[in-house]
Design a protein around this motif. Structure first.
Motif, mmCIF file in Angstrom:
data_model
loop_
_atom_site.group_PDB
_atom_site.id
_atom_site.type_symbol
_atom_site.label_atom_id
_atom_site.label_comp_id
_atom_site.label_asym_id
_atom_site.label_seq_id
_atom_site.Cartn_x
_atom_site.Cartn_y
_atom_site.Cartn_z
ATOM 1 N N VAL A 50 0.864 -1.182 0.000
ATOM 2 C CA VAL A 50 0.000 0.000 0.000
ATOM 3 C C VAL A 50 0.898 1.228 0.000
ATOM 4 O O VAL A 50 1.763 1.367 0.868
ATOM 5 C CB VAL A 50 -0.926 0.016 1.227
ATOM 6 C CG1 VAL A 50 -1.724 1.316 1.287
ATOM 7 C CG2 VAL A 50 -1.857 -1.184 1.208
ATOM 8 N N GLY A 77 -2.795 5.332 -0.158
ATOM 9 C CA GLY A 77 -3.756 4.304 0.226
ATOM 10 C C GLY A 77 -4.056 3.302 -0.871
ATOM 11 O O GLY A 77 -4.728 2.295 -0.613
ATOM 12 N N SER A 79 -3.415 0.227 -3.436
ATOM 13 C CA SER A 79 -2.598 -0.981 -3.514
ATOM 14 C C SER A 79 -1.723 -0.876 -4.754
ATOM 15 O O SER A 79 -2.173 -0.432 -5.819
ATOM 16 C CB SER A 79 -3.484 -2.227 -3.602
ATOM 17 O OG SER A 79 -4.205 -2.403 -2.400
ATOM 18 N N THR A 115 1.011 -0.641 4.633
ATOM 19 C CA THR A 115 0.841 -2.019 4.154
ATOM 20 C C THR A 115 0.518 -2.957 5.304
ATOM 21 O O THR A 115 -0.415 -3.773 5.225
ATOM 22 C CB THR A 115 2.116 -2.491 3.438
ATOM 23 O OG1 THR A 115 2.371 -1.642 2.302
ATOM 24 C CG2 THR A 115 1.987 -3.927 2.966
ATOM 25 N N THR A 117 -0.717 -2.172 8.211
ATOM 26 C CA THR A 117 -2.016 -1.801 8.764
ATOM 27 C C THR A 117 -3.151 -2.426 7.960
ATOM 28 O O THR A 117 -4.095 -2.992 8.523
ATOM 29 C CB THR A 117 -2.180 -0.272 8.793
ATOM 30 O OG1 THR A 117 -1.131 0.305 9.579
ATOM 31 C CG2 THR A 117 -3.516 0.127 9.388
ATOM 32 N N LYS A 118 -3.058 -2.333 6.648
ATOM 33 C CA LYS A 118 -4.112 -2.911 5.803
ATOM 34 C C LYS A 118 -4.172 -4.427 5.958
ATOM 35 O O LYS A 118 -5.260 -5.023 5.991
ATOM 36 C CB LYS A 118 -3.910 -2.543 4.342
ATOM 37 C CG LYS A 118 -5.061 -3.012 3.449
ATOM 38 C CD LYS A 118 -4.905 -2.598 2.015
ATOM 39 C CE LYS A 118 -6.168 -2.942 1.206
ATOM 40 N NZ LYS A 118 -6.536 -4.374 1.271
ATOM 41 N N GLU A 119 -3.013 -5.069 6.052
ATOM 42 C CA GLU A 119 -2.986 -6.520 6.201
ATOM 43 C C GLU A 119 -3.742 -6.949 7.463
ATOM 44 O O GLU A 119 -4.560 -7.878 7.426
ATOM 45 C CB GLU A 119 -1.535 -7.017 6.271
ATOM 46 C CG GLU A 119 -0.798 -6.949 4.949
ATOM 47 C CD GLU A 119 0.672 -7.294 5.084
ATOM 48 O OE1 GLU A 119 1.152 -7.500 6.228
ATOM 49 O OE2 GLU A 119 1.358 -7.358 4.048
ATOM 50 N N ASN A 121 -5.911 -5.096 9.197
ATOM 51 C CA ASN A 121 -7.301 -4.654 9.088
ATOM 52 C C ASN A 121 -8.138 -5.644 8.297
ATOM 53 O O ASN A 121 -9.286 -5.929 8.637
ATOM 54 C CB ASN A 121 -7.360 -3.285 8.405
ATOM 55 C CG ASN A 121 -7.921 -2.222 9.325
ATOM 56 O OD1 ASN A 121 -8.538 -2.512 10.335
ATOM 57 N ND2 ASN A 121 -7.698 -0.975 8.971
ATOM 58 N N ASP A 122 -7.574 -6.163 7.221
ATOM 59 C CA ASP A 122 -8.292 -7.122 6.389
ATOM 60 C C ASP A 122 -8.631 -8.389 7.171
ATOM 61 O O ASP A 122 -9.683 -9.001 6.952
ATOM 62 C CB ASP A 122 -7.471 -7.477 5.148
ATOM 63 C CG ASP A 122 -7.428 -6.357 4.121
ATOM 64 O OD1 ASP A 122 -8.219 -5.395 4.263
ATOM 65 O OD2 ASP A 122 -6.599 -6.421 3.193
ATOM 66 N N GLY A 152 -3.457 3.544 5.824
ATOM 67 C CA GLY A 152 -3.649 2.105 5.693
ATOM 68 C C GLY A 152 -4.989 1.610 6.198
ATOM 69 O O GLY A 152 -5.282 0.417 6.099
ATOM 70 N N GLY A 153 -5.811 2.501 6.736
ATOM 71 C CA GLY A 153 -7.144 2.121 7.177
ATOM 72 C C GLY A 153 -7.292 1.927 8.668
ATOM 73 O O GLY A 153 -8.379 1.557 9.150
#
Length: 292
Positions: A50, A77, A79, A115, A117-119, A121-122, A152-153
């Motif tokens: 990300v 933000g 990908s 990156t 953070t998104k991982e 969060n998902d 990253g969310g």
């Protein structure tokens, strides 16, 4: 941008960063590159993740040389994958070279954080839990690290010691216990005329019960509890206060923690155990003309 990112804070960061990196002058560039030489360079993404820090990069380039032209091809933000181009910067070659490392240092670290953070969060997207950062940040770089978490969310927890009360285990122990710590905090806030949220750490169900008996907080932290104990604590609290899980949480256990029913999960590893993204700035064929 987040509310802690403003013109004054960015100005201070950029002044300190350029002073650290340039000092009396970029002698390599001054020695090797003609003063009026023009050029262009692409920001090359070299691995998937990300992207974060593109808007900051534009600010850095323009802070050093307002005449640099910056064209963003991606948004913070997004990908990305290896081979993507994040931006094109054009203008005086010397300005591009002098700003290159600061731009890359910021973007590589910010993108690594976004990156990660998104991982995480998902992994918990099917629950109601929100992912939080912590104060476990790099000194003088917190502003950008928390910005990257937001990109990253994730959600930003307190920014610093001044904007929230967080009674941790050491505070409680030095204060003489949970009840004394809470009561002393209320007396202090009243005396100072402050209106700050109060969060308190608990390490067992017994401590959770003591907080419930005392009252007067906003958030109860469940620290280093296993998911089964957290679930029991959440049922005890029964929505009276928000709950935050903390302590040793990573990709191996965050799902079970989120499924315990907590409102928030704070993960220090978002900012202190991330791998920076591989990004580089690649010069294009130099322009034959020079700046006037």
């Amino acid at each position: 941008m987040q509310d802690y990112i403003n013109q004054e804070s960015l100005q201070k960061f950029l002044q300190a960063s350029f002073l650290e990196d340039i000092g009396e002058g970029d002698h390599t560039t001054l020695a090797a590159v003609p003063a009026g030489q023009l050029g262009s360079a692409n920001l090359l993404i070299k691995e998937a993740g990300v992207i974060a820090g593109l808007e900051l990069a534009k600010t850095i380039f323009h802070y050093h040389d307002p005449d640099l032209q910056v064209r963003l091809f991606l948004k913070d933000g997004q990908s990305v994958k290896a081979g993507d181009i994040g931006l094109l910067v054009s203008g005086k070659a010397a300005s591009i070279l002098t700003t290159e490392r600061l731009v890359l240092n910021c973007m590589q670290r910010m993108s690594g954080i976004a990156t990660k953070t998104k991982e995480l969060n998902d992994l918990i997207a099917h629950t109601g839990a929100k992912l939080l950062d912590t104060r476990k940040t790099t000194p003088n770089f917190r502003m950008l690290e928390k910005w990257a978490v937001a990109i990253g969310g994730g959600k930003n927890h307190r920014f610093a010691l001044y904007d929230m009360i967080m009674l941790k285990d050491n505070h409680i122990d030095f204060a003489g216990g949970i009840s004394k710590a809470i009561k002393s905090t209320h007396a202090y806030l009243k005396k100072k005329g402050l209106h700050l949220k109060i969060e308190i750490e608990t390490r067992s169900l017994e401590e959770v019960q003591e907080v419930l008996d005392t009252g007067g907080v906003d958030i109860i932290m469940l620290d280093n509890m296993d998911p089964q104990t957290m679930e029991k604590a959440v049922k005890m609290i029964a929505g009276q206060y928000d709950t935050e899980a903390s302590g040793g949480i990573d990709e191996t256990n965050i799902v079970s923690v989120a499924e315990s029913g907590v409102d928030y999960i704070s993960v220090g590893a978002l900012t202190h155990q991330v791998k920076s993204m591989d990004i580089s700035l690649k010069a294009l064929r130099k322009h034959p003309q020079t700046a006037s």
